[in-house]
Design a protein around this motif. Structure first.
Motif, mmCIF file in Angstrom:
data_model
loop_
_atom_site.group_PDB
_atom_site.id
_atom_site.type_symbol
_atom_site.label_atom_id
_atom_site.label_comp_id
_atom_site.label_asym_id
_atom_site.label_seq_id
_atom_site.Cartn_x
_atom_site.Cartn_y
_atom_site.Cartn_z
ATOM 1 N N LEU A 72 -0.472 3.482 -2.628
ATOM 2 C CA LEU A 72 -1.842 3.969 -2.335
ATOM 3 C C LEU A 72 -2.184 4.620 -1.163
ATOM 4 O O LEU A 72 -2.983 5.672 -1.376
ATOM 5 N N GLU A 83 -6.574 -2.786 -8.453
ATOM 6 C CA GLU A 83 -6.793 -1.493 -8.652
ATOM 7 C C GLU A 83 -5.957 -0.644 -7.492
ATOM 8 O O GLU A 83 -5.228 0.405 -8.187
ATOM 9 N N ASP A 84 -6.233 -1.158 -6.402
ATOM 10 C CA ASP A 84 -5.256 -0.447 -5.288
ATOM 11 C C ASP A 84 -3.678 -0.585 -5.431
ATOM 12 O O ASP A 84 -3.066 0.275 -5.153
ATOM 13 N N GLN A 130 0.804 -1.351 -0.090
ATOM 14 C CA GLN A 130 -0.115 0.224 0.064
ATOM 15 C C GLN A 130 0.756 1.332 0.000
ATOM 16 O O GLN A 130 0.242 2.366 0.012
ATOM 17 N N THR A 174 -10.617 -5.162 -6.514
ATOM 18 C CA THR A 174 -10.296 -3.819 -5.800
ATOM 19 C C THR A 174 -8.871 -3.801 -5.383
ATOM 20 O O THR A 174 -8.067 -2.969 -5.419
ATOM 21 N N ASP A 175 -8.175 -5.092 -5.096
ATOM 22 C CA ASP A 175 -6.636 -5.096 -4.641
ATOM 23 C C ASP A 175 -6.057 -4.899 -5.916
ATOM 24 O O ASP A 175 -4.909 -4.308 -5.666
ATOM 25 N N ARG A 200 -7.540 6.274 -3.625
ATOM 26 C CA ARG A 200 -8.570 5.937 -4.248
ATOM 27 C C ARG A 200 -9.299 7.168 -4.545
ATOM 28 O O ARG A 200 -9.797 7.478 -5.747
#
Length: 188
Positions: free
Chosen positions: A20, A174-175, A17, A171-172, A25
Motif C-alpha cells: 500500500l 481494498e487496501d 501495508q 476499506t481494509d 490509494r
C-alpha cells in the motif's frame, strides 16, 4: 482481541501495508495495471456501501417519522435482500477463489487474507441478525404496527452495525488487495 479483530482495528495493520505504501490509494485510478475486473470488484464494494447506507438512513428516517413505514418496508425488503444476497455471494467467491489466487501470487499477505476471511465469518452473523430483525419488523407491520415500531430500535442497531462493519472491512480489504493486484499485474 487483537489488532486483527475488526472490532478493534483502526485500519489495515502496519505490517500488511507494505505494498500500500508503494501503491497508494490515490494512484489506483490512473495506474496502468488496474484491470477492468478490479474496477468491477471495487464497484461492487461501492454498491455494498451504498446499500448499507440506504438501509441505515431509511431506518433512521422512519424512526424520525420522515419516511412512512409502508415505504420503508418496501425499500427494506428490496435493498436489504440485495445487500444480503450479494454480500454472501461476493465474499464466498473471495474466500474460495480470489483470496487463494492472491495468496499464491504473494504469500507475504497470507495473514491479511486470513484476517479478511475472519471478517467474512463475522459478517455472516451480522447479516443473519439483520435479516432476522428485518423480517420480524416486516411481519409486525402487518400484524401489530405498535410492536413493529418498538422493533425499530433493534433494526437501527443492525443497520448501523452493518454500515460501520462494511466501512472498515471493505476499506481494509481494498487496501490489502488492490496493491497486490497492481504489483503482480493480476486479473488483467
Amino acid at each position: 482481541m487483537t489488532q486483527y479483530d475488526i472490532n478493534v482495528r483502526q485500519g489495515l495493520p502496519t505490517e500488511m501495508q507494505t505494498l500500500l505504501r508503494e501503491y497508494p490509494r490515490d494512484d489506483w485510478p490512473d495506474h496502468p495495471n488496474l484491470a477492468a475486473s478490479t474496477r468491477n470488484w471495487l464497484g461492487a464494494h461501492s454498491s455494498f456501501r451504498q446499500l448499507a447506507a440506504i438501509l441505515q438512513s431509511d431506518t433512521q428516517q422512519v424512526i424520525d417519522k420522515t419516511l412512512a413505514p409502508e415505504d420503508h418496508a418496501k425499500r427494506l425488503s428490496r435493498f436489504g435482500n440485495l445487500l444480503v444476497h450479494n454480500l454472501h455471494g461476493h465474499h464466498h467467491w473471495e474466500d474460495h477463489s480470489f483470496f487463494p489466487e492472491l495468496e499464491e501470487a504473494d504469500p507475504r499477505f497470507t495473514r491479511g487474507l486470513e484476517m479478511l476471511e475472519t471478517d467474512h465469518h463475522e459478517m455472516d452473523g451480522l447479516l443473519e441478525n439483520l435479516t432476522g430483525t428485518a423480517n420480524r419488523y416486516l411481519k409486525l407491520l402487518h400484524l401489530s404496527p405498535t410492536d413493529a415500531e418498538r422493533e425499530l430500535s433493534a433494526l437501527e442497531t443492525h443497520t448501523s452495525g452493518i454500515d460501520r462493519f462494511l466501512a472498515r472491512h471493505l476499506t481494509d480489504e481494498e487496501d490489502l488487495v488492490v496493491p497486490i493486484l497492481l504489483h503482480h499485474r493480476l486479473r488483467g
